[in-house]
Scaffold this active site. Structure first.
Site, PDB file in Angstrom:
ATOM      1  N   TRP A 162       0.839  -1.212   0.000  1.00  0.00           N
ATOM      2  CA  TRP A 162       0.000   0.000   0.000  1.00  0.00           C
ATOM      3  C   TRP A 162       0.863   1.246   0.000  1.00  0.00           C
ATOM      4  O   TRP A 162       0.505   2.257  -0.616  1.00  0.00           O
ATOM      5  CB  TRP A 162      -0.961  -0.031   1.185  1.00  0.00           C
ATOM      6  N   ASP A 163       2.010   1.209   0.658  1.00  0.00           N
ATOM      7  CA  ASP A 163       2.956   2.323   0.572  1.00  0.00           C
ATOM      8  C   ASP A 163       3.399   2.542  -0.873  1.00  0.00           C
ATOM      9  O   ASP A 163       3.422   3.676  -1.370  1.00  0.00           O
ATOM     10  CB  ASP A 163       4.192   2.028   1.423  1.00  0.00           C
ATOM     11  N   LEU A 164       3.791   1.463  -1.532  1.00  0.00           N
ATOM     12  CA  LEU A 164       4.300   1.593  -2.893  1.00  0.00           C
ATOM     13  C   LEU A 164       3.221   2.071  -3.850  1.00  0.00           C
ATOM     14  O   LEU A 164       3.465   2.947  -4.696  1.00  0.00           O
ATOM     15  CB  LEU A 164       4.877   0.255  -3.348  1.00  0.00           C
TER      16      LEU A 164
END
Length: 384
Positions: free
Chosen positions: A160-162
Site C-alpha cells: 500500500w505504501d508503494l
C-alpha cells in the site's frame, strides 16, 4: 539520448517512510529536480534497515536516489520560512507531515496561488497508520496462509505504501498538466487506507464478501478461482505452476502426460477443466495428480521440460538468488551505482523503458549535501 520529460520541474519533498519518497524518486527518475528537505539530525527513517556493515541505510538511499538533499532546523521559524520560500519557488510540494501548521495548504497558498500540494496520510480520517496496520485493517492477513491456520499472516512487501507512492506521483503529473492548461493549482490528499480499500474493492473482493456474508477461506498457495499451486521438486526446490487460461491448462496437462487421468476425473465429477471455476473446485485433486511428475524431477529437468511450452511457471527463489541473477544480466532493471559513503550498490533503474531502453539510475545524496547550493551558503544558521 536520455529521456527526461520532467526537466525543468522542481518538487520539494518533505516526506518520510515509503510512500512519499517513492513518489519523489519516480519523479526524479523522470527528470524532475526533487529537493528533499530533512531536519539537520537526519530523517526519522534515515537509519532504517537494511543497513550496510558501517550502518548506512540501504533503505533510505534506495528510496531517495536521484534527489538533492537539504538539511535545516525545522524547529526554527527562520529556517521554516526559507523552506516555505523554496516551496513557493518550486510550486510543487509533497509531504506527510500530519498537518503541521506551517505546512497547512492555506499558509502555503498565500505564498504561491497556483501551488500543487500533495499531502499523504495514514488513514483518511487523519489518524496515523503505516502499511502494516493498514494491511491488517484491510482484511488481507486473514485471507493469507495455509488452510486451517486460524491466525493472520502478514506479507513483507509494503504494497500500500508503494501503490500510494505511484498514485502521488500520478497526481502530481496530472495536476501539473491541469495547471499548464488552466493556471490553477491543486491540493491533493491521499491516504494509505483509501488506496488499500480502493484496490480490494476494484478486484471485487468487497462485493464478494458482502454477497457471501463472510470472509474468504484460507487456501494456502492456491490461486483463487482458477488453478495454481506450489510443487516440490526432486532436489528440494519449489516451483509455482499456474493454469490460468485454457491454453495454459492444456499445455500443463500435455507436458505431464495426464490427459487421460483428467478426462476421467472430469467425467466422474461432472467438471469441465477448460473452465477456470471447475479447475478451482477440483484443485486439491489436481495437485495430487500432478505432484508426482514434479517430485520425480530436478528443477533443471523441469525447466528443460517446460521450455517452449505455454505452461506458466516460476521457481521459488531466495533474494540472494534473485540479486545474483539480475546482476549478471546486462538487460535487467537493476544496475550497480557508486553510492557515496557506501560504494558500489546494486539498485533499480526506473522500470519504464523508453523506446526499448532503461534510463540509468543515479545515487542518493548525502544528507544535507545540497543545502548551500539550493538555499544559499551562509544563510541558514541551522543548516549543516
Amino acid at each position: 539520448m536520455t529521456v527526461r520529460p520532467l526537466d525543468g520541474v522542481r518538487v520539494v519533498d518533505l516526506s518520510s517512510f515509503v510512500a512519499g519518497p517513492t513518489a519523489g524518486r519516480m519523479l526524479a527518475e523522470l527528470g524532475a529536480d526533487v529537493v528533499r528537505v530533512d531536519p539537520v539530525g537526519g530523517a526519522v527513517d534515515g537509519g532504517r534497515w537494511p543497513l550496510t556493515e558501517n550502518g548506512a541505510s540501504l533503505y533510505w538511499t534506495g528510496l531517495n536516489q536521484a534527489k538533492r538533499s537539504v538539511a535545516v532546523d525545522l524547529r526554527s521559524d527562520e529556517d521554516r520560512a526559507r523552506v516555505v520560500e523554496l516551496i513557493a519557488d518550486a510550486g510543487i510540494v509533497l509531504e506527510n507531515a500530519a498537518h503541521a501548521p506551517w505546512l497547512a495548504h492555506d499558509v502555503l497558498l498565500a505564498h504561491r496561488p497556483d501551488l500543487i500540494h500533495v499531502h499523504i496520510a495514514g488513514n483518511a480520517d487523519g489518524t496515523p497508520a503505516v502499511d502494516y496496520t493498514v494491511n491488517a485493517a484491510a482484511g488481507l492477513p486473514l485471507m493469507t496462509g495455509p488452510a486451517g491456520l486460524g491466525t493472520p499472516v502478514n506479507h513483507v512487501l509494503p504494497a500500500w505504501d508503494l501503490l500510494t507512492g505511484v498514485h502521488a506521483a500520478l497526481g502530481i503529473v496530472t495536476a501539473l498538466r491541469r495547471r499548464e492548461q488552466t493556471g490553477a493549482g491543486a491540493y491533493l490528499e491521499l491516504a494509505l487506507d483509501d488506496v488499500a480499500h480502493a484496490a480490494v474493492a476494484s478486484m471485487g473482493w468487497l462485493a464478494e464478501a458482502q454477497a457471501r456474508g463472510s470472509g474468504r477461506e484460507l487456501q494456502g498457495n492456491a490461486l483463487y478461482g482458477s488453478y495454481g499451486s506450489e510443487f516440490a521438486t526432486a532436489d528440494g526446490r519449489y516451483i509455482m505452476i499456474v493454469g490460468l487460461t485454457r491454453g495454459q491448462w492444456r499445455a500443463l496437462v500435455e507436458v505431464t502426460g495426464t490427459e487421460a487421468v483428467f478426462d476421467a476425473l472430469g467425467a466422474q465429477r461432472g467438471l469441465d477443466f477448460d473452465r477456470e471455476g471447475d479447475r478451482y473446485a477440483a484443485r486439491e485433486a489436481i495437485t495430487a495428480i500432478l505432484a508426482p511428475w514434479f517430485s520425480e524431477r530436478t528443477l533443471a529437468r523441469i525447466e528443460a521440460d517446460l521450455a517452449g511450452t505455454r505452461v506458466l511457471w516460476a521457481p521459488y527463489r531466495t533474494m540472494d538468488e534473485v540479486a545474483a541473477d539480475l546482476a549478471a544480466r546486462s538487460d535487467s532493471v537493476v544496475q550497480y551505482i557508486d553510492q557515496p559513503d557506501i560504494g558500489p550498490v546494486l539498485t533499480a533503474r526506473s522500470p519504464l523503458r523508453w523506446n526499448g531502453r532503461y534510463t540509468d539510475a543515479r545515487p542518493a545524496p548525502r544528507h544535507g549535501q545540497h543545502t548551500a547550493e539550493v538555499l544559499g551558503a551562509g544563510q541558514l544558521p541551522g543548516a549543516r
